[in-house]
Motif scaffolding. Structure first.
Motif, mmCIF file in Angstrom:
data_model
loop_
_atom_site.group_PDB
_atom_site.id
_atom_site.type_symbol
_atom_site.label_atom_id
_atom_site.label_comp_id
_atom_site.label_asym_id
_atom_site.label_seq_id
_atom_site.Cartn_x
_atom_site.Cartn_y
_atom_site.Cartn_z
ATOM 1 N N SER A 267 0.825 -1.207 0.000
ATOM 2 C CA SER A 267 0.000 0.000 0.000
ATOM 3 C C SER A 267 0.861 1.259 0.000
ATOM 4 O O SER A 267 0.506 2.270 -0.623
ATOM 5 C CB SER A 267 -0.948 0.000 1.201
ATOM 6 N N ASN A 268 2.016 1.231 0.662
ATOM 7 C CA ASN A 268 2.888 2.401 0.660
ATOM 8 C C ASN A 268 3.607 2.574 -0.679
ATOM 9 O O ASN A 268 3.922 3.707 -1.071
ATOM 10 C CB ASN A 268 3.894 2.323 1.800
ATOM 11 N N CYS A 269 3.882 1.488 -1.372
ATOM 12 C CA CYS A 269 4.410 1.609 -2.736
ATOM 13 C C CYS A 269 3.382 2.305 -3.629
ATOM 14 O O CYS A 269 3.730 3.182 -4.441
ATOM 15 C CB CYS A 269 4.751 0.232 -3.299
ATOM 16 N N ALA A 270 2.111 1.935 -3.459
ATOM 17 C CA ALA A 270 1.042 2.601 -4.211
ATOM 18 C C ALA A 270 0.937 4.067 -3.800
ATOM 19 O O ALA A 270 0.678 4.944 -4.639
ATOM 20 C CB ALA A 270 -0.289 1.889 -3.969
ATOM 21 N N LEU A 271 1.169 4.351 -2.508
ATOM 22 C CA LEU A 271 1.101 5.731 -2.028
ATOM 23 C C LEU A 271 2.168 6.602 -2.690
ATOM 24 O O LEU A 271 1.897 7.757 -3.045
ATOM 25 C CB LEU A 271 1.268 5.761 -0.511
ATOM 26 N N VAL A 272 3.362 6.065 -2.867
ATOM 27 C CA VAL A 272 4.432 6.823 -3.523
ATOM 28 C C VAL A 272 4.001 7.231 -4.932
ATOM 29 O O VAL A 272 4.149 8.395 -5.338
ATOM 30 C CB VAL A 272 5.738 6.003 -3.586
ATOM 31 N N VAL A 273 3.454 6.280 -5.679
ATOM 32 C CA VAL A 273 3.014 6.566 -7.054
ATOM 33 C C VAL A 273 1.927 7.638 -7.062
ATOM 34 O O VAL A 273 1.981 8.611 -7.839
ATOM 35 C CB VAL A 273 2.507 5.277 -7.730
ATOM 36 N N VAL A 274 0.942 7.485 -6.177
ATOM 37 C CA VAL A 274 -0.173 8.432 -6.139
ATOM 38 C C VAL A 274 0.297 9.820 -5.708
ATOM 39 O O VAL A 274 -0.153 10.841 -6.253
ATOM 40 C CB VAL A 274 -1.274 7.909 -5.190
ATOM 41 N N LEU A 275 1.200 9.886 -4.743
ATOM 42 C CA LEU A 275 1.687 11.184 -4.278
ATOM 43 C C LEU A 275 2.488 11.912 -5.361
ATOM 44 O O LEU A 275 2.383 13.131 -5.503
ATOM 45 C CB LEU A 275 2.551 11.006 -3.031
ATOM 46 N N VAL A 276 3.280 11.171 -6.121
ATOM 47 C CA VAL A 276 4.031 11.793 -7.214
ATOM 48 C C VAL A 276 3.067 12.338 -8.269
ATOM 49 O O VAL A 276 3.220 13.475 -8.754
ATOM 50 C CB VAL A 276 5.022 10.796 -7.838
ATOM 51 N N LEU A 277 2.056 11.547 -8.620
ATOM 52 C CA LEU A 277 1.044 12.028 -9.560
ATOM 53 C C LEU A 277 0.324 13.241 -8.988
ATOM 54 O O LEU A 277 0.052 14.221 -9.706
ATOM 55 C CB LEU A 277 0.033 10.908 -9.846
ATOM 56 N N THR B 291 -5.261 2.143 7.604
ATOM 57 C CA THR B 291 -5.688 0.918 8.278
ATOM 58 C C THR B 291 -4.500 0.041 8.622
ATOM 59 O O THR B 291 -4.464 -0.573 9.698
ATOM 60 C CB THR B 291 -6.675 0.133 7.393
ATOM 61 N N ALA B 292 -3.518 -0.022 7.732
ATOM 62 C CA ALA B 292 -2.303 -0.801 8.021
ATOM 63 C C ALA B 292 -1.606 -0.256 9.255
ATOM 64 O O ALA B 292 -1.092 -1.020 10.092
ATOM 65 C CB ALA B 292 -1.362 -0.774 6.818
ATOM 66 N N GLY B 293 -1.579 1.066 9.402
ATOM 67 C CA GLY B 293 -0.975 1.666 10.587
ATOM 68 C C GLY B 293 -1.734 1.319 11.854
ATOM 69 O O GLY B 293 -1.126 0.988 12.884
ATOM 70 N N LEU B 294 -3.062 1.373 11.794
ATOM 71 C CA LEU B 294 -3.870 1.020 12.958
ATOM 72 C C LEU B 294 -3.687 -0.456 13.318
ATOM 73 O O LEU B 294 -3.567 -0.811 14.506
ATOM 74 C CB LEU B 294 -5.353 1.311 12.678
ATOM 75 N N ALA B 295 -3.656 -1.315 12.284
ATOM 76 C CA ALA B 295 -3.471 -2.750 12.536
ATOM 77 C C ALA B 295 -2.098 -3.018 13.143
ATOM 78 O O ALA B 295 -1.963 -3.847 14.056
ATOM 79 C CB ALA B 295 -3.632 -3.527 11.226
ATOM 80 N N PHE B 296 -1.079 -2.318 12.663
ATOM 81 C CA PHE B 296 0.265 -2.502 13.204
ATOM 82 C C PHE B 296 0.318 -2.095 14.674
ATOM 83 O O PHE B 296 0.957 -2.763 15.500
ATOM 84 C CB PHE B 296 1.265 -1.686 12.394
ATOM 85 N N GLN C 222 7.992 3.194 11.954
ATOM 86 C CA GLN C 222 7.232 4.270 12.579
ATOM 87 C C GLN C 222 6.756 5.281 11.536
ATOM 88 O O GLN C 222 5.616 5.755 11.596
ATOM 89 C CB GLN C 222 8.095 4.962 13.635
ATOM 90 N N VAL C 223 7.619 5.584 10.573
ATOM 91 C CA VAL C 223 7.243 6.515 9.510
ATOM 92 C C VAL C 223 6.122 5.930 8.661
ATOM 93 O O VAL C 223 5.109 6.593 8.381
ATOM 94 C CB VAL C 223 8.459 6.858 8.628
ATOM 95 N N LEU C 224 6.275 4.680 8.237
ATOM 96 C CA LEU C 224 5.312 4.055 7.331
ATOM 97 C C LEU C 224 3.971 3.782 7.998
ATOM 98 O O LEU C 224 2.920 3.897 7.356
ATOM 99 C CB LEU C 224 5.885 2.744 6.785
ATOM 100 N N HIS C 225 4.006 3.420 9.282
ATOM 101 C CA HIS C 225 2.775 3.017 9.957
ATOM 102 C C HIS C 225 2.066 4.143 10.697
ATOM 103 O O HIS C 225 0.840 4.081 10.880
ATOM 104 C CB HIS C 225 3.062 1.886 10.947
ATOM 105 N N PHE C 226 2.814 5.147 11.126
ATOM 106 C CA PHE C 226 2.217 6.163 11.985
ATOM 107 C C PHE C 226 2.294 7.580 11.405
ATOM 108 O O PHE C 226 1.262 8.222 11.191
ATOM 109 C CB PHE C 226 2.878 6.137 13.369
#
Length: 219
Positions: free
Chosen positions: A51-61, A89-94, A115-119
């Protein structure tokens, strides 16, 4: 500050967040590989990583759009809402996993990249979701759509787990749960959290704010 200037600022923030996320992913990959464990070798099997790999792509766009347009197109708001649902949700689950591990007396090392990726990134991107100028509201159908990725990911994980002898999260491992009832309960709770986060993002996107005039969603 005018709308164009505000969009440029948020474009820079999106690009910065994408860089921070990339650096954190690389650090987490190298940290995991240095442990010489099965978990480290299956880095890309984690929902958080995907999901964070997808976030990088979306943020660049999103950065490109913020620099070049006065408003985000609807497809981008939809894509961002879906990706944010998964990362938050991944952060909350972690956080729940770390808490449960502490109760069970299990040590869980949490490097700064985790901590950066999850919180930190989920919190910052959620705030930006509510404040970005030119942001479009999204429809409620985002909620059921957001469940497709975790369902597919879960199906692949349960198929792959017995083949490699490893599961990314303990509650998916039949060896670490009491039986099907606990597995179904924890999986159901996880999906409910995805749905609740998606609902919150929809509500935020529709909330009128003096500092941001959001383009309304379709009826």
């Amino acid at each position: 500050m005018g709308k164009v200037q505000a969009r440029a600022v948020f474009g820079a923030l999106r690009l910065t967040a994408a860089i921070v996320c990339t650096v954190a992913l690389v650090h987490r990959l190298l940290w995991g590989l240095s442990s010489h464990t099965v978990a480290g070798e299956n880095f890309f099997a984690y929902l958080t990583v995907e999901s964070n790999c997808a976030l990088v792509v979306v943020l660049v766009l999103g950065a490109v759009l913020a620099f070049t347009r006065v408003a985000d197109p609807r497809w981008f708001s939809i894509a961002l809402s879906l990706v944010l649902t998964w990362t938050i949700t991944a952060g909350l689950a972690f956080a729940l996993i770390v808490w449960q591990a502490g109760i069970r007396g299990i040590r869980v090392d949490v490097p700064w990249s985790d901590q950066v990726l999850h919180f930190f990134l989920p919190a910052c991107t959620a705030i930006a979701w509510a404040l970005t100028p030119g942001h479009r509201g999204v429809s409620w159908w985002i909620v059921p759509t957001s469940l497709l990725f975790p369902l597919v990911w879960g199906g692949v994980t349960m198929w792959r787990g017995p083949l490699v002898g490893w599961y990314p999260y303990y509650f998916l491992d039949p060896r670490q749960v009491s039986g099907p009832p606990e597995f179904l309960l924890t999986s159901g709770v996880a999906l409910a959290i995805f749905a609740l986060v998606a609902c919150a993002l929809v509500l935020l996107s529709r909330m009128p704010q003096p500092a941001r005039r959001s383009i309304p969603p379709p009826a």
